[in-house]
Design an enzyme around this catalytic site. Structure first.
Site, mmCIF file in Angstrom:
data_model
loop_
_atom_site.group_PDB
_atom_site.id
_atom_site.type_symbol
_atom_site.label_atom_id
_atom_site.label_comp_id
_atom_site.label_asym_id
_atom_site.label_seq_id
_atom_site.Cartn_x
_atom_site.Cartn_y
_atom_site.Cartn_z
ATOM 1 N N CYS A 30 0.866 -1.174 0.000
ATOM 2 C CA CYS A 30 0.000 0.000 0.000
ATOM 3 C C CYS A 30 0.906 1.228 0.000
ATOM 4 O O CYS A 30 1.661 1.439 0.964
ATOM 5 C CB CYS A 30 -0.898 -0.025 1.238
ATOM 6 S SG CYS A 30 -1.993 1.400 1.274
ATOM 7 N N ASP A 32 -10.122 5.320 -3.039
ATOM 8 C CA ASP A 32 -8.928 5.911 -2.438
ATOM 9 C C ASP A 32 -9.025 7.427 -2.530
ATOM 10 O O ASP A 32 -9.276 7.971 -3.606
ATOM 11 C CB ASP A 32 -7.695 5.402 -3.200
ATOM 12 C CG ASP A 32 -6.399 5.602 -2.433
ATOM 13 O OD1 ASP A 32 -6.332 6.549 -1.628
ATOM 14 O OD2 ASP A 32 -5.465 4.815 -2.659
ATOM 15 N N CYS A 88 -3.222 6.926 -4.786
ATOM 16 C CA CYS A 88 -2.948 5.485 -4.706
ATOM 17 C C CYS A 88 -1.520 5.176 -5.177
ATOM 18 O O CYS A 88 -1.233 5.202 -6.379
ATOM 19 C CB CYS A 88 -3.967 4.676 -5.513
ATOM 20 S SG CYS A 88 -3.853 2.898 -5.179
ATOM 21 N N THR A 126 0.205 2.276 -5.158
ATOM 22 C CA THR A 126 0.369 1.087 -5.999
ATOM 23 C C THR A 126 -0.320 1.307 -7.349
ATOM 24 O O THR A 126 0.131 0.812 -8.380
ATOM 25 C CB THR A 126 -0.167 -0.180 -5.293
ATOM 26 O OG1 THR A 126 -1.509 0.064 -4.835
ATOM 27 C CG2 THR A 126 0.705 -0.569 -4.110
HETATM 28 O O1 PYC Z 1 -1.765 3.799 -1.929
HETATM 29 O O2 PYC Z 1 -1.295 1.824 -2.753
HETATM 30 C C1 PYC Z 1 -2.049 2.604 -2.189
HETATM 31 C C2 PYC Z 1 -3.374 2.120 -1.761
HETATM 32 C C3 PYC Z 1 -3.923 0.879 -1.981
HETATM 33 C C4 PYC Z 1 -5.189 0.887 -1.392
HETATM 34 C C5 PYC Z 1 -5.382 2.124 -0.826
HETATM 35 N N1 PYC Z 1 -4.262 2.858 -1.071
#
Ligand code: PYC
Length: 309
Positions: free
Chosen positions: A90, A230, A234, A236
């Protein structure tokens, strides 16, 4: 179940919350992250529901167990989770965990190596308290796959990995900055359902469109497992997007990519090749988190929801 309680530190990264469990004495005699995850899942899943599910948490919350590293050469191991299960990696959460460790005085500016379920992640705490993470190798496995939706027609999608699996799409509705969130959710949910018939590993959908701010390259809306979106760009998901850009030759090694999320907050991304022949990259993502809570979770044995709903 009687329990003395435990400490959690809350933070948010670009608007997306992370709740980090600190110094929780789980007995996890594991020799790999996979084994560690299996133990947490089978014996300690109530910690996950206690802090990210109602009544203490919410669908949008991501939790993190910070644990001693399996290999003592590394800083820590971190297991991320949400309202429905565990996450390989994450990005926003890792930025939140690193800022949390700084807040606790446990790390100084410099590079940390952190074990995650998806692999080893490097995280650099910078002097301005922003964090740059070097994520796990990221890559695309399908380009312009036609995915049919009930309400939005057939949309060409890329399928890519960035520590989690993503279906990336550029639907017409992302072209407007004013499309209401419920419409974005409807589109992402329909894509998720349809895409998983062919790619069952996909558990995130990333809708991509033009940015709000002229200094950004793109804006996204990411649907996470657990049916919530999100608030951040995000980490990822940005890694998966960088893998697509690299494979298409639309971004060069070391070039900056400013990825906005749905709130208008941004991560800065870039990549190096991991294996240029296989079009696998090592993405770096930079963002900033803020600590906004330091709480003792209390477990009242009389409370039917002490360990969450
Ligand atoms: O920032 O990778 C991220 C992520 C995954 C799910 C929520 N945030």
């Amino acid at each position: 179940m009687s329990h003395p309680g435990f400490r959690v530190i809350d933070s948010h990264t670009a608007g997306e919350p992370t709740r980090t469990i600190i110094d929780c004495d789980l007995h996890l005699p594991a020799t790999s992250m996979e084994e560690r995850l299996n133990l947490i899942r089978s014996q300690f899943d109530h910690f996950r529901s206690a802090i990210v599910r109602e009544p203490r948490g919410s669908e949008v919350m991501v939790g993190a167990h910070v644990l001693p590293p399996i290999d003592p050469a590394h800083t820590a191991s971190v297991v991320f989770f949400n309202n429905v299960g565990y996450l390989g990696m994450c990005g926003h959460g890792m930025i939140g965990v690193i800022e949390t460790l700084r807040f606790l005085g446990r790390i100084q500016p410099g590079i940390q190596t952190i074990e995650t379920i998806a692999g080893l992640v490097k995280a650099e705490l910078l002097p301005d308290h922003s964090v740059r993470i070097q994520n796990v190798p990221s890559y695309r496995i399908a380009k312009d796959e036609p995915i049919a939706t009930r309400s939005f027609g057939v949309i060409p999608c890329d399928i890519a990995y960035g520590g989690n699996w993503f279906c990336l799409a550029k639907p017409e509705i992302m072209k407007s900055l004013d499309t209401p969130i419920p419409v974005l959710l409807e589109c992402a949910n329909e894509l998720m359902a349809s895409c998983r018939e062919r790619y069952p590993e996909v558990d995130h959908v990333e809708l991509v469109g033009p940015p709000r701010h002229p200094s950004s390259n793109s804006r996204n809306f990411v649907l996470c497992p657990g049916a919530m979106y999100d608030r951040s760009p995000c980490g990822t998901g940005t890694s998966a997007k960088l893998a697509c850009l690299a494979a298409d030759g639309e971004l060069l090694v070391g070039e900056r990519w400013i990825q906005e999320g749905i709130l208008g907050t941004a991560f800065e991304g870039a990549f190096q090749w991991y294996d240029s022949e296989c079009e696998k990259i090592i993405p770096t993502i930079r963002g900033k988190a803020y600590v906004n809570g330091d709480t003792r979770v209390l477990i009242d044995p009389e409370d039917p929801f002490a360990w969450g709903m």
